[in-house]
Design an enzyme around this catalytic site. Structure first.
Site, PDB file in Angstrom:
ATOM      1  N   ASP A 215       0.836  -1.189   0.000  1.00 32.02           N
ATOM      2  CA  ASP A 215       0.000   0.000   0.000  1.00 32.02           C
ATOM      3  C   ASP A 215       0.888   1.263   0.000  1.00 32.02           C
ATOM      4  O   ASP A 215       1.805   1.380  -0.812  1.00 32.02           O
ATOM      5  CB  ASP A 215      -0.925  -0.079   1.228  1.00 32.02           C
ATOM      6  CG  ASP A 215      -1.951   1.001   1.326  1.00 32.02           C
ATOM      7  OD1 ASP A 215      -2.995   0.888   0.678  1.00 32.02           O
ATOM      8  OD2 ASP A 215      -1.710   1.962   2.074  1.00 32.02           O
ATOM      9  N   ASP A 341      -8.710  -7.081  -5.253  1.00 33.45           N
ATOM     10  CA  ASP A 341      -8.473  -5.869  -4.464  1.00 33.45           C
ATOM     11  C   ASP A 341      -9.536  -4.815  -4.766  1.00 33.45           C
ATOM     12  O   ASP A 341      -9.671  -4.389  -5.906  1.00 33.45           O
ATOM     13  CB  ASP A 341      -7.071  -5.332  -4.777  1.00 33.45           C
ATOM     14  CG  ASP A 341      -6.556  -4.372  -3.724  1.00 33.45           C
ATOM     15  OD1 ASP A 341      -7.362  -3.599  -3.185  1.00 33.45           O
ATOM     16  OD2 ASP A 341      -5.338  -4.377  -3.464  1.00 33.45           O
ATOM     17  N   HIS A 369      -7.139  -6.687  -0.547  1.00 32.61           N
ATOM     18  CA  HIS A 369      -6.062  -5.715  -0.376  1.00 32.61           C
ATOM     19  C   HIS A 369      -5.072  -6.114   0.721  1.00 32.61           C
ATOM     20  O   HIS A 369      -4.000  -5.522   0.827  1.00 32.61           O
ATOM     21  CB  HIS A 369      -6.648  -4.336  -0.059  1.00 32.61           C
ATOM     22  CG  HIS A 369      -5.637  -3.243  -0.063  1.00 32.61           C
ATOM     23  ND1 HIS A 369      -4.891  -2.914  -1.169  1.00 32.61           N
ATOM     24  CD2 HIS A 369      -5.237  -2.396   0.923  1.00 32.61           C
ATOM     25  CE1 HIS A 369      -4.071  -1.924  -0.883  1.00 32.61           C
ATOM     26  NE2 HIS A 369      -4.254  -1.586   0.387  1.00 32.61           N
TER      27      HIS A 369
END
Length: 394
Positions: A215, A341, A369
Site C-alpha cells: 500500500d 483488491d 487488499h
C-alpha cells in the site's frame, strides 16, 4: 485504514496545501482511531435495529479473538516466531504471459527490462525443506506496512518466513501501530519513514535487506531506495504505490477515485488544525472497511484490524518523490498484483506496471487488499521465490 490514499478525492481537499505546516496538538489520543469502534461487526451481515443474543455473542467472540491475536503477535516477537499459525493451502501461479496488445513502457531504471518470456515464469512450489538460505545475497526481510496498518499486520508472514530460516523485521512507521507519536502532527515523508531509515542506517557494513512494502509502504520503500541503494538487494511492492519520479501518492491514487463510489463514501478527512487548514490525517469509515480492504480475509483478522488500525498522516501523501536511475533505479523491483483488491484496483496496479515496469511481477489470485491475511501461504511462497532470484551480475 488500509488504503486511505486510494480513497482521496481532490474535491474534498482544500486548494491551499502545504507539506510544511504548523500543527496544533490533536485532542485525540495518539493511539485512538476516529473510524473504528471498540467492537467488530459480524462478517457480511447488515445491521438491524435490535441485535439478537447470537449477534452479541458473535461480537464478543470477535473482540476476544482480536485481543488474543494481538497478544499472540507480541509473544511471537518475544519468542522469535515459535508460535504456529494456520496457513492457506492454496498456491498461486503468475499469469503465463502478457495480455493481448499489452505494451509496457521502459522502466526509469538503468537496467534493461526482461523479455516477456522471462517476466512471466511460473511460480514453483516452495516447501519449508526446499528453502535454501545459505548462499543467498541476503536472508533478511524488512516488512513495511501500508497506510493505517502497523507491524502487527505481518504476524502470519513473519512466522512463515522465520520458520523458513529468514531474519525478519516488521517496522512501525511514525504514528502507526504501537508508535506513540500523534498522527496529526506528522509534517513530512521523512518524518513518517524515520523508523525505516534508522534500520537501514544501523545496518551492519556490507549487509543488505529485502524491502517489502504494502500500500502506502510502496512510497516509503521507494524513498529508502533512493537514500540507501547499496543496502537493498531487492524491493517488493505488494499492491503498493510504485511511483515515478515527480509523482506523489495523492496524484497516483486520485486517478481511480472517480470510478469507485465505495472509496468516496469511505474517506474521512481529519482537521486537527481547523477546517480552514489542510487535512492532517485521513481515515476510513468502519462500515465500509470490510468490503473495501478485507473482502476475502478471515473474520478474526478483520477483528484484529478493527482494534489496531490508525489514521494515516496527510502531509506525506502529498509529497512528490525525487527518484534517480543511479539510486532508486539500481535496486531490483518486483510487484505482486492482488486480483480481488477493492482498494487499489487491478487496472490501477497494471497502470503502475506499465508506467514504471519492475523486473518481474506476480498475480495473486483470490487476494483482497490484505494478502497477509487472505492469502498468507501464497504470499509467503512468492516472497521466498523472489529471495531465491540470483544477483544480477550485469
Amino acid at each position: 485504514m488500509g488504503n486511505s490514499m486510494a480513497c482521496f478525492s481532490p474535491a474534498h481537499i482544500p486548494k491551499k496545501l502545504s507539506t510544511n505546516l504548523s500543527r496544533k496538538p490533536s485532542k485525540r489520543s495518539p493511539n485512538s482511531s476516529p473510524f473504528f469502534g471498540s467492537s467488530a461487526s459480524t462478517r457480511r451481515t447488515k445491521s438491524s435495529p435490535k441485535k439478537t443474543s447470537q449477534t452479541l455473542a458473535d461480537d464478543l467472540m470477535l473482540q476476544q479473538q482480536a485481543i488474543e491475536a494481538v497478544l499472540l503477535f507480541q509473544n511471537h516477537q518475544k519468542n522469535n516466531g515459535s508460535q504456529p499459525f494456520n496457513r492457506s493451502t492454496s498456491v498461486v501461479f503468475p499469469a503465463p504471459g502478457p495480455k493481448k496488445n499489452q505494451a509496457f513502457t521502459k522502466s526509469s531504471s538503468s537496467r534493461q527490462p526482461l523479455s516477456s518470456e522471462t517476466l512471466f515464469q511460473p511460480l514453483e512450489l516452495v516447501d519449508k525443506q526446499d528453502v535454501k538460505i545459505d548462499g543467498l545475497e541476503t536472508n533478511h526481510f524488512v516488512l513495511v506496512h501500508g497506510g493505517g496498518f502497523g507491524a502487527w499486520c505481518w504476524y502470519k508472514t513473519m512466522t512463515l518466513l522465520e520458520e523458513s530460516g529468514f531474519k525478519v523485521d516488521a517496522v512501525d512507521l511514525t504514528g502507526s501501530g504501537i508508535h506513540s507519536f500523534d498522527t496529526n502532527s506528522i509534517t513530512s515523508l521523512a518524518q513518517y519513514v524515520k523508523p525505516l531509515t534508522e534500520i537501514l542506517e544501523n545496518l551492519e557494513e556490507g549487509k543488505k535487506v529485502i524491502l517489502v512494502g504494502h500500500d502506502f509502504g510502496g512510497t516509503c520503500i521507494s524513498y529508502a531506495m533512493e537514500l540507501f541503494p547499496s543496502k537493498i538487494a531487492k524491493a517488493i511492492f505488494i499492491s503498493a504505490a510504485m511511483l515515478t519520479s515527480g509523482q506523489s501518492t495523492l496524484n497516483l491514487f486520485a486517478q481511480q477515485t472517480g470510478s469507485n463510489d465505495l472509496m468516496r463514501q469511505a474517506q474521512i478527512f481529519l482537521y486537527a488544525n481547523g477546517k480552514d487548514q489542510p487535512p492532517t490525517a485521513i481515515g476510513l469509515g468502519k462500515k465500509f472497511t470490510e468490503d473495501l480492504l478485507f473482502n476475502q480475509s478471515p473474520a478474526k483478522d478483520v477483528a484484529l484490524a478493527s482494534v489496531s488500525m490508525r489514521p494515516i498522516p496527510f502531509a506525506p501523501v502529498t509529497e512528490k518523490l525525487s527518484l534517480s536511475d543511479k539510486n532508486y533505479g539500481s535496486v531490483r523491483r518486483f510487484f505482486i498484483v492482488t486480483q480481488e483488491d477493492h482498494a487499489i484496483s487491478v487496472p490501477l496496479q497494471e497502470a503502475m506496471l506499465e508506467s514504471n515496469p519492475p523486473e518481474q511481477f506476480y498475480r495473486l489470485k483470490g487476494s483482497d487488499h490484505a494478502p497477509f491475511f487472505s492469502r498468507p501461504q501464497a504470499l509467503h511462497r512468492i516472497l521466498v521465490e523472489i529471495s531465491q532470484v540470483p544477483p544480477n551480475l550485469s
